[in-house]
Design a protein around this motif. Structure first.
Motif, PDB file in Angstrom:
ATOM      1  N   GLU A 597      -4.281  12.053  -8.130  1.00  0.00           N
ATOM      2  CA  GLU A 597      -3.530  10.863  -8.128  1.00  0.00           C
ATOM      3  C   GLU A 597      -1.807  10.871  -8.231  1.00  0.00           C
ATOM      4  OE1 GLU A 597      -3.448   9.775 -12.882  1.00  0.00           O
ATOM      5  OE2 GLU A 597      -5.288   9.084 -11.681  1.00  0.00           O
ATOM      6  N   LYS A 600       2.855   6.799 -11.682  1.00  0.00           N
ATOM      7  CA  LYS A 600       2.791   5.388 -11.551  1.00  0.00           C
ATOM      8  C   LYS A 600       4.141   5.042 -10.792  1.00  0.00           C
ATOM      9  CE  LYS A 600       1.247   4.123 -16.226  1.00  0.00           C
ATOM     10  NZ  LYS A 600       1.643   3.590 -17.710  1.00  0.00           N
ATOM     11  N   ILE A 607       0.973  -0.633   1.172  1.00  0.00           N
ATOM     12  CA  ILE A 607       0.066   0.457   1.619  1.00  0.00           C
ATOM     13  C   ILE A 607      -0.803  -0.271   3.170  1.00  0.00           C
ATOM     14  CG2 ILE A 607      -1.610   2.259   1.618  1.00  0.00           C
ATOM     15  CD1 ILE A 607       0.570   2.833  -0.166  1.00  0.00           C
ATOM     16  N   TYR A 631      -7.756   4.691  -3.243  1.00  0.00           N
ATOM     17  CA  TYR A 631      -7.845   3.554  -4.279  1.00  0.00           C
ATOM     18  C   TYR A 631      -6.309   3.235  -4.624  1.00  0.00           C
ATOM     19  CZ  TYR A 631     -12.748   4.679  -4.318  1.00  0.00           C
ATOM     20  OH  TYR A 631     -14.078   4.704  -4.247  1.00  0.00           O
ATOM     21  N   ALA A 632      -6.280   2.051  -5.018  1.00  0.00           N
ATOM     22  CA  ALA A 632      -5.052   1.970  -6.039  1.00  0.00           C
ATOM     23  C   ALA A 632      -5.453   1.491  -7.564  1.00  0.00           C
ATOM     24  CB  ALA A 632      -4.123   0.720  -5.785  1.00  0.00           C
ATOM     25  N   THR A 634      -4.508   0.011 -10.662  1.00  0.00           N
ATOM     26  CA  THR A 634      -3.546  -0.968 -11.107  1.00  0.00           C
ATOM     27  C   THR A 634      -3.117  -0.718 -12.609  1.00  0.00           C
ATOM     28  OG1 THR A 634      -5.158  -2.740 -11.729  1.00  0.00           O
ATOM     29  CG2 THR A 634      -4.299  -2.718  -9.360  1.00  0.00           C
ATOM     30  N   TYR A 639      -9.428  -0.508 -10.030  1.00  0.00           N
ATOM     31  CA  TYR A 639      -9.478   0.144  -9.060  1.00  0.00           C
ATOM     32  C   TYR A 639      -9.670  -0.719  -7.552  1.00  0.00           C
ATOM     33  CZ  TYR A 639      -9.767   4.498 -11.271  1.00  0.00           C
ATOM     34  OH  TYR A 639      -9.437   5.810 -12.120  1.00  0.00           O
ATOM     35  N   LEU A 642      -8.835   0.898  -0.916  1.00  0.00           N
ATOM     36  CA  LEU A 642      -7.861   0.945   0.146  1.00  0.00           C
ATOM     37  C   LEU A 642      -8.548   1.474   1.576  1.00  0.00           C
ATOM     38  CD1 LEU A 642      -4.631   2.641  -1.502  1.00  0.00           C
ATOM     39  CD2 LEU A 642      -5.292   0.311  -1.047  1.00  0.00           C
ATOM     40  N   LEU A 681       0.718  -3.036  -3.593  1.00  0.00           N
ATOM     41  CA  LEU A 681       0.245  -2.585  -4.931  1.00  0.00           C
ATOM     42  C   LEU A 681       1.441  -2.873  -5.822  1.00  0.00           C
ATOM     43  CD1 LEU A 681      -0.706   1.119  -3.836  1.00  0.00           C
ATOM     44  CD2 LEU A 681      -2.034  -0.980  -3.800  1.00  0.00           C
ATOM     45  N   SER A 685       1.166   0.777 -10.446  1.00  0.00           N
ATOM     46  CA  SER A 685      -0.046   1.224 -10.188  1.00  0.00           C
ATOM     47  C   SER A 685       0.030   2.802  -9.717  1.00  0.00           C
ATOM     48  CB  SER A 685      -0.379   0.549  -8.775  1.00  0.00           C
ATOM     49  OG  SER A 685      -0.440  -0.890  -8.885  1.00  0.00           O
ATOM     50  N   ARG A 686      -0.958   3.284  -9.295  1.00  0.00           N
ATOM     51  CA  ARG A 686      -1.191   4.755  -8.989  1.00  0.00           C
ATOM     52  C   ARG A 686      -1.849   4.723  -7.804  1.00  0.00           C
ATOM     53  NH1 ARG A 686      -0.161   8.379 -13.484  1.00  0.00           N
ATOM     54  NH2 ARG A 686      -0.104   7.288 -15.525  1.00  0.00           N
ATOM     55  N   ILE A 687      -1.748   5.651  -6.842  1.00  0.00           N
ATOM     56  CA  ILE A 687      -2.506   5.987  -5.782  1.00  0.00           C
ATOM     57  C   ILE A 687      -3.565   6.953  -6.050  1.00  0.00           C
ATOM     58  CG2 ILE A 687      -2.630   6.513  -3.332  1.00  0.00           C
ATOM     59  CD1 ILE A 687       0.457   5.344  -3.210  1.00  0.00           C
TER      60      ILE A 687
END
Length: 745
Positions: A597, A600, A607, A631-632, A634, A639, A642, A681, A685-687
């Motif tokens: 991941e 943030k 994306i 996923y993102a 949030t 989750y 994507l 996103l 958020s984190r990818i």
């Protein structure tokens, strides 16, 4: 009046096979009073669910005019929240009005005929065909709903039950439908004959002696006009569905045609999926073009398996085929029964569903408990994948034949265009797919292959937050927890018809299809229009895999990580202790996987498009299967899906020929996601990427020996699989906006 006696008894729970025995019976005379007493507490109803209860209480209380007014409010609510359901209100309006006429002294059947004529018979053809399917209902499902509500009132008098309104609403549904289904059948049939010319007894001969069953519907108002035919060629032989499809096209001035795979419907002989459909569809197209009513042009429409039949027909270049409109498009050998050369078990029972009978074997298909149990039994046993039918105790020769072709070999390539064959397909193509549609894998494959080999192809793609059958059943307001943007709440069938109007009648293209790739950005409530899938993103950023941890997650970085130990995944194929595992609701499955991941995001980021991957790996096996899911995550802990990839390492270089890995040596794996995304996103958020090896009851297990995977068993597990990702391994995402991260956690 007698015709309503049975529905009333059913509605009040006095008759339905003991289903309501747990509720103290109420007299028929008391029910209107109980319903009337509940109306006031529901007077503020505003949502569709609330309005449904209200109008049914009003019906039960005999307040038919009030019920019809509430139904008008329900239709308005649907227009803003779920447009696909607006036509569903008309049958209830028909019932309410018929009951009002009956209350004013009309005989029951005359009252229904009058209401039906006013509310359905007066509609133009193109509106009537949208309402027609809503007169069809599964009475068993309606009865089950009543039984469910009965349980909530078990042991109580109806007047004392807190959920009495819901129970009365369910019973009223049963009363209405038990009456409407048989009573309206002759009225609907007569209305169809008034509007359309129907031939549902066609058998079209093929050059090799088979016969193809077909249904043809033409607008009665165009008897002297030559028509373009729009054809759906399908293995899903259901005459009600087919008639609805054919009438829909006829209502828009075409000859609507549905033809079945040989052996289905009234066609004699055995059913074999895929094998003959291309030739047979071409035969049907030629037959249609020769008919006296035909203008010599044929288009094809529909999706999933029926999308495959369009490309299969196009492979044969029938001269009369001038356009195809596909959605959720199946590509045999590409997305089913295997994806990335990995077989998936959800397709195991599909041959029974489609070939057991001349129609469809719903009983077999719907027995999910059996199929889930079979998958689990196979998984726990550790037996070879090819033994699925032996474990099941029933031969599955079609599935077994598929297993004999794990490469994308000549068996698969003969079914649809392959390689340079795409260059010779010079007809317009419309493609609709969805971010929540497994059929996107096939849809993207055809689209990319056609444009690769024919860059000038007149193809248009529409992508939105849609599920697999959105074209047939309408766009859902919520999919897998995602509330669909208002901009995406489209009538997809209307978009398709407008495209046909452009192709066959010279109408302008709708603005929605202004470029080759037209996609809705989830969360942004906006559509974008670009020339290629690559153009969906404004820029691309590489996310390098590192061996650095924060908590139980590994980190992505913007540069190769040459300092920390390479991340390593260990998978024990002999361990089946997870046979009953399922991840917590809303969480990704991280079994047998590494989770990477980012930090943030400091601000919102879009994306878009496909992702690429290039891994340098060292493994101790000659092969493994790889799953990558983006996923993102949030700020509120959700989750968001994507895009994803599933593939067998030995086929990444060439799906037609296996290239085994060199154990203990660096191996390069390059791949591209099989699905696209477009999602905004939110900041914070984190990818997240879950990179793992499939080992579940639902998927073929690759033990890594290098033999045919279907023959491998737990006896081949040996040492656990080990995969190390060397420095420089990365995933590449497309985006719009600047990528900035908050420092630290």
């Amino acid at each position: 009046m007698k015709v309503f006696v049975l529905p009333i008894l059913l509605a009040w729970g006095l008759v339905v096979s003991g289903a309501h025995a747990s509720v103290a019976p109420a007299t028929e005379a008391a029910l209107p009073g109980i319903a009337a007493s509940l109306i006031a507490s529901h007077a503020s109803a505003a949502t569709p669910a609330e309005l449904i209860v209200l109008y049914r209480l009003q019906l039960a209380a005999g307040r038919y005019a009030d019920a019809e007014a509430t139904l008008d409010r329900l239709a308005a609510a649907y227009r803003s929240s779920e447009p696909r359901l607006v036509p569903s209100v008309v049958p209830w309006q028909t019932y309410a009005r018929a009951k009002a006429y009956e209350a004013n002294g009309s005989e029951a059947s005359a009252a229904l005929r009058r209401a039906f004529s006013e509310l359905y018979g007066s509609l133009p053809d193109d509106q009537a065909v949208d309402v027609g399917p809503w007169y069809e209902v599964d009475l068993d499902a309606v009865r089950a709903k009543v039984a469910e509500q009965e349980k909530a009132c078990a042991g109580m008098r109806l007047a004392d039950c807190p959920s009495a309104a819901n129970l009365i609403a369910a019973r009223q549904g049963l009363a209405a439908w038990t009456y409407l289904v048989p009573a309206l059948k002759p009225l609907l049939e007569a209305d169809t004959q008034r509007r359309f010319l129907v031939d549902d007894q066609i058998l079209i001969p093929t050059p090799d002696g088979a016969k193809i069953a077909a249904i043809l519907v033409r607008p009665r108002s165009a008897q002297s006009t030559r028509l373009t035919a729009l054809l759906n060629f399908t293995i899903y032989a259901n005459d009600d569905w087919s008639m609805d499809d054919a009438k829909k096209m006829a209502a828009h001035g075409y000859a609507g045609v549905v033809a079945y795979t040989r052996g289905k419907g009234r066609s004699p002989g055995a059913v074999v999926p895929y094998v003959h459909d291309g030739d047979d569809a071409a035969t049907v197209i030629a037959w249609l073009a020769r008919q006296a009513w035909s203008d010599g042009r044929v288009g094809m429409f529909s999706g999933s398996y029926n999308g495959f039949t369009q490309w299969a027909a196009a492979k044969h270049h029938p001269p009369a085929l001038k356009a195809i409109a596909t959605h959720a498009t199946n590509a045999p050998g590409i997305d089913t029964p295997m994806q990335g050369n990995v077989f998936q078990s959800f397709i195991y029972y599909w041959p029974f569903y489609t070939t057991d009978t001349k129609g469809l074997d719903d009983k077999a298909f719907d027995d999910r408990a059996h199929w889930t149990g079979l998958e689990r039994q196979w998984y726990v046993s550790g037996k070879p994948y090819r033994d699925l039918d032996k474990i099941d105790g029933r031969p599955n020769p079609i599935f077994d034949t598929w297993l004999k072709h794990p490469s994308y070999d000549a068996y698969w390539r003969r079914l649809i265009p392959y390689g340079r064959e795409f260059a010779d397909i010079d007809i317009p193509v419309f493609v609709e797919t969805g971010y929540y549609d497994g059929g996107m894998v096939g849809a993207l494959y055809y689209f990319q292959q056609h444009l690769t080999y024919r860059p000038s192809a007149d193809d248009r793609m529409l992508i939105g937050p849609y599920h697999h059958i959105a074209m047939q059943t309408g766009v859902l307001p919520e999919v897998d927890g995602y509330v669909v943007d208002k901009a995406a709440l489209l009538d997809l069938q209307d978009v398709r018809l407008k495209w046909f109007e452009h192709v066959f009648r010279g109408a302008p293209l709708p603005d929605l299809l202004s470029d080759r790739v037209n996609f809705e950005v989830m969360g942004a409530n906006t559509w974008r229009h670009v020339s290629t899938l690559a153009d969906m993103a404004a820029s691309y950023r590489r996310f390098y895999l590192t061996g650095r941890h924060e908590g139980d997650r590994l980190l992505f970085d913007g540069a190769p990580d040459k300092q920390s130990l390479p991340p390593e995944l260990v998978v024990n194929f002999a361990d089946r202790s997870d046979a009953d595992f399922s991840p917590p609701a809303g969480m990704p499955d991280t079994r047998n996987a590494l989770v990477f991941e980012t930090q943030k995001l400091t601000k919102a980021l879009e994306i878009d498009g496909l992702f690429q991957g290039r891994f340098e790996v060292v493994t101790n096996k000659r092969d493994f299967d790889l799953a990558v899911n983006f996923y993102a995550l949030t700020p509120d802990g959700r989750y968001l899906d994507l895009a994803s990839y599933l593939g067998r390492a030995s086929y990444m270089q060439d799906r037609t020929q296996r290239h085994l890995l060199q154990p203990g040596q660096p191996n390069t794996l390059a791949f591209q996601s099989q699905m696209v995304t477009a999602r905004l996103l939110p900041a914070g958020s984190r990818i997240v990427a879950v990179i793992g090896v499939p080992k579940t009851p639902q998927t073929q297990i690759n033990y890594g020996t290098g033999r045919d995977v279907s023959t491998e068993s737990m006896a081949d597990a040996g040492d656990p699989l080990r995969i190390r990702w060397l420095a420089g391994s990365y995933l590449e995402l497309g985006m719009r906006g600047s990528l900035e991260f908050v420092r630290g956690r």
